[in-house]
Scaffold this motif. Structure first.
Motif: not given
Ligand code: ATP
Ligand code: MG
Lengths: 694, 298
Positions: A252-274
């Motif tokens: 609520n103060q200086d409203k600088t964008p990006g002050k707290t960084g960001a988090v990419a929340l990813i959900k990636i599946g996988w399969d072993q093929v070899g």
């Protein structure tokens, strides 16, 4: 790089257009209003007839047989790689000679005409008749257009005849070789095609709308897509945002964008093929000796493996990496947990990273996800990633930024998957197994014309092979057509491919008929990599007649010759003819030339040149830099009001055997009118104010 | 301005200064010319070489633009294309397309007047007859023409539109005596048809034979203007002409004249030749110099 130049260009293109309108309105409609009203096509035509007669009686047309002899001689010297190439080269020579001929002829004729008439004072008897100067200018343009038209007709007839003759000889040759079974397997499909449709053609081509590389053939019932590990595949997820989106929710103060960084929340599946490299090594090692523990390994289902991992990066809209490695996830891969990809995994983007991302009013990025480890394939779905903007305190609920998928465009409704990206395009690794990486090329509104059972496609791709494989091995490709609406899949077509050579393959019409379909390509040869670009594959939609195509390209050349005439006449209204010729060339080539120089005219180059020159004194260096920049800006500005003769490219398409699109004719016409009419107006104004006495 | 609109040619303070590339004055070719040519008259423009005759004509035709002053031709400003419909112009040399033949040349100029091809088919051979080009030479290219033939085809193109005003710049140069005679007859017949002719020439006899009025230009300035007959009058000499007079009678007449008036004798003013006048005008303006050299130099 060139975006700045391009930006400038658009602005001055606009000023150029305004300038053109002002010249035409001021010169023709206002200043020349009376002459415009008086304009008589009879008089203009009479004047043009004199130009025509003069050229004919001066035996200008005699240069055409000379050019024809030249073309035939050069054609004997060519070393084509195959029959199609022979035809391509011949078309090139013929049209190049034709273009050169008419440009040179029209420049010389048109630039010398008025000065000569003034010099010999023939102009006295013409302007003392009720001819307006407008009629003189237009009459001359018409006259030389007639001359260049005649040259084009002669050269066109020759080109057509010569090509038909050559093509029919070569086709006979192909037929005989096919019958005798003397054709390489890689050439077979193409030769069959040449035998069927001949070597002189004008195809209309449909291009795919995009190209994606998957690790597995996509399942139409699921939104899950697979990309290869070993960095051979990657996923791109678009995000659109405003600066404010990155202001922490409780800031609520200086409203600088990006002050707290960001988090990419990813959900990636996988399969072993070899096997992973560790497993491979372990399997090969003698019993009793443990594999060297190089990297953190994990035990999954009792097996020793290197963990399935992904790396997350931030890309700009040109798909170049935007943020340095350490700004996203500390530059390290993150281990994935469950194969189904249900557990979300956070990847932290630093505040500095976010600030850099927001620079320059950027509003769009791509989150790039890549699986570095060998032996796995990774799955991704539309809900696989969001961006969180955390609060300043841990209690605050973070803001959530969803990916910018499009609801209207099915091509942009999901994460975009591509193959490993290199210089020539994207890699498609080969696999002789049942399943393997596949390139999917969606087409839309691409219903093939005609009614044959098969539709032809063409493919031109690079081929790389890894390791010490014997290089003699042929690369085999399998193509399938799939219609998402009907679910119909064609039987696969298999063919051999040679690197960087056009190959024709056929697919059954069934799934293609409604024009909404996908072409899927698999590379069946282990250790070979196909290098593909979205334009590597195209469908031959229909065949036009070659002669009609030739006519179109000659017409474009004719339009160009008219522009050349107008410019030459314009120059000759106020210059002596030798200078007029030079200036005409400068005007014609100016735009192109500045384009060639565009790298050295970039902003900032002046500074580096100053450094290279060793200008120590900062004030001197500054003076040099600023004058260099001013000069290059000026050059760019001037070039943008010069005509872009690359719009008159008449040979490219016809050479490739592609039908010249009406748009091309339209573009050429636009340049001719957009530049020619103002030039004509200027010529008229200049000539009207000129004392035509020598 | 009634004079400007009613007369065939009307100029006021017409001045032409040729400038060099940098805009500096080079030659004052025509200086403050005030000239009015009435409709229907044959007007002669005389002057030594370089006196500005051709310059005047070029100004009247809009080939060059006046530095100062105005010129009206057939009631319209000089050089307007509409008025060219009614003008015929024969330049000092035949400046025509040398790769066309005689007929093509006339057809070309005819088309510039939008004369229908049907009419041209009739008019072209007619005109070629008038100027005396025979059938064979009509089909030959102009580059093969002799000087006189070129002159004739030039005249034909000047007449193609049946003009009201004809500007002839030295029409008889290159013509043989017969051609010269024919040219003079043609000019007179044009006058009979009510056309205005502006004629520049050095051949003073020609001018004298056909012109109603003349002016003499020298160094770009108008020196004399008037009726040919008036200009050639020598007013301080009286001439008495009689037929078959004996010397005795002559003495008696002289005796008689000494005392009283005359009844049976015509007394006229004798005329000099135009040539005399021409030379005198030029001499008067060039103290102690040869007129021709003076005319050319600056
Ligand atoms: N284009 C020009 N540039 C400079 N001076 C010129 C030009 N044309 C004519 N003059 C000069 O103007 C003057 C008048 O020339 P003009 O041709 O009118 O003479 P003219 O009376 O027709 O002579 P002539 O009897 O030789 O035909 C001459 O001194 C000439 O040198
Ligand atoms: Mg002259």
């Amino acid at each position: 790089m060139s975006s700045h130049l391009l930006g400038d260009f658009e602005i001055s293109n606009f000023t150029g257009a305004i300038l053109g309108v002002v010249i035409v309105v001021g010169g023709l409609l206002i200043y020349g209003f009376r002459d415009l009203l008086r304009f008589s096509i009879t008089r203009a035509w009479a004047i043009s007839s004199v130009c025509w007669s003069e050229s004919i009686r001066r035996k200008v047309l005699w240069i055409t047989p000379l050019a024809i002899i030249g073309v035939i001689i050069v054609a004997q010297l060519q070393r084509p790689s195959d029959e199609q190439d022979a035809i391509r080269q011949t078309i090139k020579f013929c049209l190049f000679a034709t273009g050169l001929l008419i440009v040179i002829t029209t420049i010389i004729l048109a630039a010398t005409n008025l000065p000569k008439e003034i010099d010999t004072r023939v102009i006295y008897t013409v302007v003392t008749k009720p001819t307006t100067r407008l009629e003189i200018v237009i009459g001359k343009v018409l006259g030389f257009a007639r001359v260049s038209g005649a040259i084009l007709i002669i050269m066109g007839l020759f080109t057509g005849l010569y090509l038909h003759l050559r093509a029919s000889f070569l086709r006979d040759d192909i037929r005989q070789r096919l019958e005798a079974g003397l054709v390489n397997p890689t050439d077979l499909a193409s030769y069959q095609h040449y035998k069927d449709v001949g070597l002189l053609n004008a195809k209309t081509i449909e291009m795919p709308k995009q190209m994606e590389v998957f690790a597995r053939v996509p399942d139409p019932k699921s939104k899950v897509r697979w990309f290869s590990g070993n960095s051979e595949g990657e996923a791109l997820i678009p995000f659109e945002f405003k600066k404010e989106d990155f202001i922490a929710p409780d800031d609520n103060q200086d409203k600088t964008p990006g002050k707290t960084g960001a988090v990419a929340l990813i959900k990636i599946g996988w399969d072993q093929v070899g096997p992973t490299p560790e497993e491979q090594r372990a399997g090969k090692l003698p019993i009793g000796i443990a594999a060297p523990d190089t990297k953190p390994t994990t035990r999954i289902a009792g097996k020793l493996v290197r963990a399935p991992q992904v790396m997350v990066r931030v890309y700009d809209t040109n798909l170049n990496q935007l943020l340095p490695g350490n700004a996203v996830g500390n530059g390290k891969g993150v281990d994935l947990a469950d194969p189904a990809g249900i557990t979300p995994i956070p990847v932290y983007i630093t505040p500095q990273g976010i600030q850099q991302m927001l620079q320059g009013d950027r509003t769009k990025i791509f989150l790039n996800i890549i699986g570095p480890n060998k032996g796995y394939e990774y799955s991704i779905a539309p809900d696989s990633a969001v961006l969180l903007i955390p609060g300043m305190s841990e209690q605050t609920q973070p803001k959530v930024l969803q990916p910018a998928y499009s609801n209207n465009n099915p091509l942009a409704a999901m994460p975009f998957l591509r193959g490993r990206y290199g210089m020539g395009g994207e890699q498609l690794p080969g696999s002789s197994k049942e399943t393997g990486p596949v390139v999917v090329l969606p087409f839309s509104n691409a219903a093939p014309s005609g009614s044959g059972a098969q539709v032809s496609f063409q493919l031109r791709a690079g081929i790389e092979n890894s390791g010490d494989e014997d290089t003699e091995k042929l690369t085999q490709i399998e193509a399938v057509a799939y219609n998402p609406k009907s679910g119909e899949t064609s039987s696969p077509t298999k063919f051999y491919l040679e690197a960087n050579r056009q190959t024709i393959f056929q697919l059954p019409r069934g799934p293609l008929a409604d024009g909404q379909f996908e072409i899927r390509l698999r590379n069946l040869t282990d250790d070979h990599y196909l290098i593909l670009r979205p334009d590597s594959v195209s469908m031959i939609q229909s065949m036009e007649s070659f002669d009609f195509n030739l006519l179109k390209s000659l017409f474009i050349l004719w339009l160009m010759s008219i522009l050349v005439t107008v410019i030459a006449i314009f120059c000759s209204t106020w210059l002596s003819w030798p200078i007029a010729i030079v200036l005409t060339l400068v005007i014609l080539l100016g735009h192109w030339g500045v384009q060639q120089l565009s790298d050295t005219l970039q902003p900032g180059v002046g500074n580096s040149i100053a450094q290279d020159l060793g200008l120590q004194d900062p004030s001197k260096a500054k003076a040099f830099t600023s004058s260099y920049e001013a000069l290059s800006k000026g050059l760019v500005a001037v070039s943008t009001i010069l005509p872009d003769i690359s719009q008159f490219s008449a040979t490219e398409d016809i050479e490739k055997g592609v039908a010249i699109a009406p748009q091309r004719l339209f573009d050429a016409l636009t340049v001719l009118l957009g530049f020619g009419v103002p030039m004509l107006a200027l010529s008229y104004v200049f000539l009207r104010n000129k004392e035509v006495a020598p | 301005m009634t004079l400007a609109t009613d007369s065939a040619v009307h100029t006021e303070h017409l001045t032409k200064i040729y400038r060099d590339f940098w805009g500096r004055d080079k030659v004052r070719a025509l200086d403050d010319l005030n000239l009015t040519i009435h409709r229907g008259e044959v007007f002669g423009l005389l002057g030594p070489n370089g006196s500005g005759k051709s310059t005047t004509i070029k100004l009247l035709l809009g080939l060059i633009f006046a530095t100062r002053g105005t010129a009206h031709v057939l009631g319209q400003p000089a050089g307007s294309t509409t008025i060219n419909e009614k003008i015929g112009f024969l330049p000092e040399e035949s400046y025509l397309y040398r790769f066309l033949n005689g007929e093509e040349t006339l057809k070309f100029y005819g088309r510039l007047f939008k004369i229908p091809s049907k009419d041209l088919k009739r008019r072209v051979p007619e005109l070629l007859d008038v100027v005396g080009l025979d059938q064979k030479s009509r089909k030959r290219k102009l580059r093969e023409y002799s000087k006189g033939m070129a002159r004739r085809i030039g005249l034909a193109q000047a007449l193609i539109n049946n003009p009201d005003l004809i500007l002839l710049d030295e029409p008889t140069t290159g013509l043989d005596p017969i051609g010269t005679r024919e040219m003079k007859d043609l000019i007179l017949s044009l006058k009979e048809q009510g056309k205005t002719v502006l004629l520049c020439s050095h051949l003073l006899a020609d001018v004298q034979d056909v012109c109603d009025r003349i002016t003499i230009l020298f160094r770009g300035k108008m020196q004399t203007l008037g009726q040919v007959r008036d200009l050639l009058q020598v007013r301080d000499i009286t001439q008495i002409q009689t037929r078959g007079m004996t010397p005795q009678q002559l003495t008696e007449v002289q005796e008689f004249l000494r005392r009283t008036g005359v009844t049976d004798a015509t007394i006229t003013h004798p005329t000099t030749t135009l040539e005399d006048l021409f030379v005198r005008v030029v001499r008067e303006n060039t103290p102690g110099a040869d007129p021709r050299i003076a005319g050319n130099g600056q």
